[in-house]
Design a protein around this motif. Structure first.
Motif, PDB file in Angstrom:
ATOM      1  N   PRO A 124       0.772  -1.434  -0.001  1.00  0.00           N
ATOM      2  CA  PRO A 124       0.103  -0.006   0.074  1.00  0.00           C
ATOM      3  C   PRO A 124       0.704   1.207   0.016  1.00  0.00           C
ATOM      4  O   PRO A 124       1.995   1.121   0.657  1.00  0.00           O
ATOM      5  CB  PRO A 124      -0.751  -0.087   1.256  1.00  0.00           C
ATOM      6  CG  PRO A 124       0.240  -0.829   2.199  1.00  0.00           C
ATOM      7  CD  PRO A 124       0.893  -1.657   1.196  1.00  0.00           C
ATOM      8  N   THR A 125       0.436   2.282  -0.621  1.00  0.00           N
ATOM      9  CA  THR A 125       1.062   3.618  -0.737  1.00  0.00           C
ATOM     10  C   THR A 125       0.291   4.772  -0.376  1.00  0.00           C
ATOM     11  O   THR A 125       0.785   5.901   0.115  1.00  0.00           O
ATOM     12  CB  THR A 125       1.685   3.817  -2.145  1.00  0.00           C
ATOM     13  OG1 THR A 125       0.608   4.056  -2.969  1.00  0.00           O
ATOM     14  CG2 THR A 125       2.642   2.856  -2.427  1.00  0.00           C
ATOM     15  N   GLY A 126      -1.177   4.559  -0.300  1.00  0.00           N
ATOM     16  CA  GLY A 126      -1.899   5.788  -0.075  1.00  0.00           C
ATOM     17  C   GLY A 126      -3.162   5.272   1.078  1.00  0.00           C
ATOM     18  O   GLY A 126      -3.829   4.248   0.744  1.00  0.00           O
ATOM     19  N   ILE A 127      -3.567   6.524   1.668  1.00  0.00           N
ATOM     20  CA  ILE A 127      -4.477   6.386   2.381  1.00  0.00           C
ATOM     21  C   ILE A 127      -5.642   7.489   2.498  1.00  0.00           C
ATOM     22  O   ILE A 127      -5.243   8.634   2.097  1.00  0.00           O
ATOM     23  CB  ILE A 127      -4.485   6.173   3.946  1.00  0.00           C
ATOM     24  CG1 ILE A 127      -3.203   7.058   4.577  1.00  0.00           C
ATOM     25  CG2 ILE A 127      -3.704   4.761   4.169  1.00  0.00           C
ATOM     26  CD1 ILE A 127      -3.036   7.089   5.987  1.00  0.00           C
ATOM     27  N   VAL A 164      -4.954   9.425  -3.137  1.00  0.00           N
ATOM     28  CA  VAL A 164      -6.118   9.590  -3.395  1.00  0.00           C
ATOM     29  C   VAL A 164      -6.462  10.893  -2.342  1.00  0.00           C
ATOM     30  O   VAL A 164      -6.049  10.966  -1.586  1.00  0.00           O
ATOM     31  CB  VAL A 164      -7.439   8.568  -3.334  1.00  0.00           C
ATOM     32  CG1 VAL A 164      -6.999   7.676  -4.400  1.00  0.00           C
ATOM     33  CG2 VAL A 164      -7.382   8.025  -2.037  1.00  0.00           C
ATOM     34  N   HIS A 165      -7.727  11.507  -2.717  1.00  0.00           N
ATOM     35  CA  HIS A 165      -8.218  12.759  -2.221  1.00  0.00           C
ATOM     36  C   HIS A 165      -9.681  12.684  -2.025  1.00  0.00           C
ATOM     37  O   HIS A 165     -10.479  12.493  -2.816  1.00  0.00           O
ATOM     38  CB  HIS A 165      -7.844  14.075  -2.833  1.00  0.00           C
ATOM     39  CG  HIS A 165      -8.149  15.423  -2.035  1.00  0.00           C
ATOM     40  ND1 HIS A 165      -7.486  15.886  -1.245  1.00  0.00           N
ATOM     41  CD2 HIS A 165      -9.432  16.056  -2.212  1.00  0.00           C
ATOM     42  CE1 HIS A 165      -8.225  17.001  -0.642  1.00  0.00           C
ATOM     43  NE2 HIS A 165      -9.251  16.978  -1.387  1.00  0.00           N
ATOM     44  N   VAL A 202      -4.768  16.858  -5.044  1.00  0.00           N
ATOM     45  CA  VAL A 202      -5.509  17.555  -4.081  1.00  0.00           C
ATOM     46  C   VAL A 202      -6.373  18.468  -4.809  1.00  0.00           C
ATOM     47  O   VAL A 202      -6.170  18.909  -5.956  1.00  0.00           O
ATOM     48  CB  VAL A 202      -4.436  18.410  -3.001  1.00  0.00           C
ATOM     49  CG1 VAL A 202      -3.573  19.578  -3.909  1.00  0.00           C
ATOM     50  CG2 VAL A 202      -4.858  18.853  -2.048  1.00  0.00           C
ATOM     51  N   VAL A 203      -7.519  18.701  -3.932  1.00  0.00           N
ATOM     52  CA  VAL A 203      -8.665  19.544  -4.671  1.00  0.00           C
ATOM     53  C   VAL A 203      -8.961  20.758  -4.088  1.00  0.00           C
ATOM     54  O   VAL A 203      -9.123  20.687  -2.702  1.00  0.00           O
ATOM     55  CB  VAL A 203     -10.052  18.607  -4.698  1.00  0.00           C
ATOM     56  CG1 VAL A 203     -11.010  19.165  -5.410  1.00  0.00           C
ATOM     57  CG2 VAL A 203      -9.532  17.247  -5.453  1.00  0.00           C
ATOM     58  N   ASP A 204      -9.205  21.689  -4.726  1.00  0.00           N
ATOM     59  CA  ASP A 204      -9.505  23.056  -4.268  1.00  0.00           C
ATOM     60  C   ASP A 204     -11.063  23.441  -4.935  1.00  0.00           C
ATOM     61  O   ASP A 204     -11.256  23.342  -6.207  1.00  0.00           O
ATOM     62  CB  ASP A 204      -8.532  24.246  -4.953  1.00  0.00           C
ATOM     63  CG  ASP A 204      -8.796  25.501  -4.504  1.00  0.00           C
ATOM     64  OD1 ASP A 204      -9.487  25.711  -3.596  1.00  0.00           O
ATOM     65  OD2 ASP A 204      -8.181  26.507  -4.935  1.00  0.00           O
ATOM     66  N   ILE A 205     -11.846  23.632  -3.925  1.00  0.00           N
ATOM     67  CA  ILE A 205     -13.200  23.732  -4.219  1.00  0.00           C
ATOM     68  C   ILE A 205     -13.403  25.494  -4.054  1.00  0.00           C
ATOM     69  O   ILE A 205     -13.144  25.893  -3.053  1.00  0.00           O
ATOM     70  CB  ILE A 205     -14.183  23.113  -3.462  1.00  0.00           C
ATOM     71  CG1 ILE A 205     -13.921  21.579  -3.444  1.00  0.00           C
ATOM     72  CG2 ILE A 205     -15.516  23.559  -3.654  1.00  0.00           C
ATOM     73  CD1 ILE A 205     -14.617  20.698  -2.860  1.00  0.00           C
ATOM     74  N   TRP A 247     -11.393  11.658  -5.472  1.00  0.00           N
ATOM     75  CA  TRP A 247     -10.795  11.644  -6.537  1.00  0.00           C
ATOM     76  C   TRP A 247      -9.533  10.957  -6.619  1.00  0.00           C
ATOM     77  O   TRP A 247      -8.654  10.817  -5.669  1.00  0.00           O
ATOM     78  CB  TRP A 247     -10.181  13.321  -6.521  1.00  0.00           C
ATOM     79  CG  TRP A 247     -11.198  14.562  -6.531  1.00  0.00           C
ATOM     80  CD1 TRP A 247     -12.187  14.774  -5.381  1.00  0.00           C
ATOM     81  CD2 TRP A 247     -11.455  15.420  -7.545  1.00  0.00           C
ATOM     82  NE1 TRP A 247     -12.786  15.582  -5.964  1.00  0.00           N
ATOM     83  CE2 TRP A 247     -12.631  16.055  -6.980  1.00  0.00           C
ATOM     84  CE3 TRP A 247     -10.687  15.747  -8.925  1.00  0.00           C
ATOM     85  CZ2 TRP A 247     -13.036  17.077  -8.174  1.00  0.00           C
ATOM     86  CZ3 TRP A 247     -11.367  16.668  -9.526  1.00  0.00           C
ATOM     87  CH2 TRP A 247     -12.359  17.343  -8.949  1.00  0.00           C
ATOM     88  N   VAL A 248      -9.295  10.405  -7.718  1.00  0.00           N
ATOM     89  CA  VAL A 248      -8.369   9.343  -8.118  1.00  0.00           C
ATOM     90  C   VAL A 248      -7.463   9.910  -9.143  1.00  0.00           C
ATOM     91  O   VAL A 248      -8.205  10.299 -10.086  1.00  0.00           O
ATOM     92  CB  VAL A 248      -8.823   7.956  -8.343  1.00  0.00           C
ATOM     93  CG1 VAL A 248      -7.713   6.892  -8.420  1.00  0.00           C
ATOM     94  CG2 VAL A 248      -9.856   7.775  -7.202  1.00  0.00           C
TER      95      VAL A 248
END
Length: 437
Positions: A55-58, A123-124, A184-187, A132-133
């Motif tokens: 595994p690399t992401g959480i 992921v985010h 990463v996501v900016d709303i 988001w992937v």
């Protein structure tokens, strides 16, 4: 007063022990919740090779903990998975959004559906309950690289587990050496107005994706490249050299722009093979037609974290204004309170354990103010050998307020002053003991 001092001493000692973050989840090797196809037949067919799954992401969303497994080698049944927050410590992984979508078609040309994620690192989860992937579309990365599908941004509605959009990234924004490591996501004003920032570690760029226009563009800067003086690592007794460029980004709180009249954020960023911290205004990133000169001058050198402070991942806590980052060579986690000047003193190593945190690969702060850390012994996985009789993969968690208490990342309060007093007293005691010896 005595009780408060005793409490401060207890917390200080507790923080310095390896037991601050007991593993929430841990595995010797990763297993999956097989359904239609039995575990035994999956192993027999080569669909599942336990020792090839790392595994690399959480990321956390409500009662789900998402865990990503890049297809480094053959035998990875599913790259995007989840487990239950209140499930057992060694529970098997459940492919997301389903077994049917998770598995590859068996061909080197295509995926089963638009919901299939071939290979993702991190992921985010955004505040609009979306996952988001960024999918590299590549299998067997460590050996015979197979491009199963085009790299893409994939967005899921977490309330329904349905696909919202799959945006295939064009050749205009990619290079032959592209490796997309996180997102990463900016709303902005509403959920439909969002921008995703995707580090391209392999070709030293940041890819910007606009959900509103369904368009993507590439941003390059010389600060996105690796530092050759910071390419040497030693983790888990394994020496290796990486020339990895920008690999992880995090967004600050929005701030008002006097000229434009609306808010922008700072995008904190760093190459993996570097000890320096940079930032860039999203005002520049969101403008597809911004001049090259503005981009060239738009990255600010925040400072240097110090020797052996290379980091794979970072995340920002909007409540405390603290930037957290992994510390590979120190088997731990560092932080910086962005309300304070950037200095060595204000970038403490707050958690370190050579066993529990050998190769801390990802770090996230969830919407409830908890920090999540994934350690995975990646250096052994890639360059040495793993002992699957030992625990190799761990997920640790604690409230942000707990892990920064008594450190330079904590806001200065009366309790913080008490902690400083305890630390000074401890230092003086050690110095006196040294003199006596």
């Amino acid at each position: 007063m005595k009780a408060a001092v005793l409490l401060a001493i207890f917390i200080y000692i507790f923080q310095k022990s390896s037991g601050l973050l007991p593993p929430k989840f841990q595995w010797k090797s990763l297993d999956f919740a097989f359904e239609a196809q039995s575990r035994e037949s999956a192993i027999a067919s080569g669909l599942y090779i336990p020792e090839n799954n790392m595994p690399t992401g959480i990321a956390r969303w409500k009662e789900k903990i998402f865990i990503t497994i890049p297809r480094w080698k053959k035998g990875v049944p599913s790259s995007l998975n989840y487990i239950h927050l209140n499930g057992s410590q060694q529970q098997p992984l459940i492919p997301y959004p389903s077994w049917t979508d998770a598995m590859l078609s068996g061909k080197d040309c295509c995926v089963r559906s638009n919901s299939t994620v071939v290979s993702t690192f991190r992921v985010h989860v955004d505040k609009c309950d979306r996952l988001w992937v960024v999918d590299n579309g590549v299998a067997d990365m460590a050996n015979e690289v197979k491009q199963i599908s085009d790299p893409a941004v994939i967005i899921f509605d977490l309330n329904t587990d349905k696909l919202i959009r799959r945006h295939t990234l064009s050749d205009d924004v990619l290079r032959d050496s592209s490796i997309l490591t996180s997102i990463v996501v900016d709303i902005e004003k509403n959920c439909s107005e969002a921008f995703a920032y995707i580090p391209d570690m392999g070709s030293n760029a940041i890819i910007v994706y606009s959900l509103g226009t369904d368009d993507a563009w590439r941003v390059e800067n010389h600060y996105f490249h690796f530092d050759p003086h910071a390419g040497t690592y030693k983790v888990g007794g394994v020496d290796f050299y990486w020339s990895d460029g920008v690999s992880s980004v995090a967004l600050s709180q929005p701030r008002k722009d006097s000229y434009y009249g609306y808010s922008f954020r700072d995008l904190f960023l760093h190459p993996t093979s570097s000890t320096k911290q940079f930032k860039m205004s999203t005002k520049l990133l969101k403008d597809k037609n911004v001049s090259e000169e503005d981009i060239f001058n738009g990255v600010v050198v925040v400072g240097d974290r110090g020797p052996n402070s290379q980091a794979t991942a970072c995340d920002y806590d909007p409540v405390s204004n603290i930037l957290f980052y992994t510390q590979l060579c120190k088997n731990g986690v560092g932080c910086w309170n962005t309300d304070k000047p950037f200095s060595a003193e204000n970038n403490p190593l707050i958690i370190s354990d050579c066993n529990l945190l050998e190769f801390p690969n990802d770090i996230k702060v969830d919407q409830e103010g908890n920090i999540w850390i994934l350690s995975d012994r990646q250096s052994r996985f890639l360059y040495d050998s793993m002992d699957f009789n030992q625990t190799n993969f761990r997920i640790l968690t604690a409230p942000v307020s707990t892990v920064v208490q008594g450190t330079a990342c904590e806001k200065t309060t009366a309790f913080g002053k008490a902690m400083s007093f305890v630390k000074r007293g401890t230092t003086r005691s050690r110095q006196s003991l040294s003199k006596d010896l």
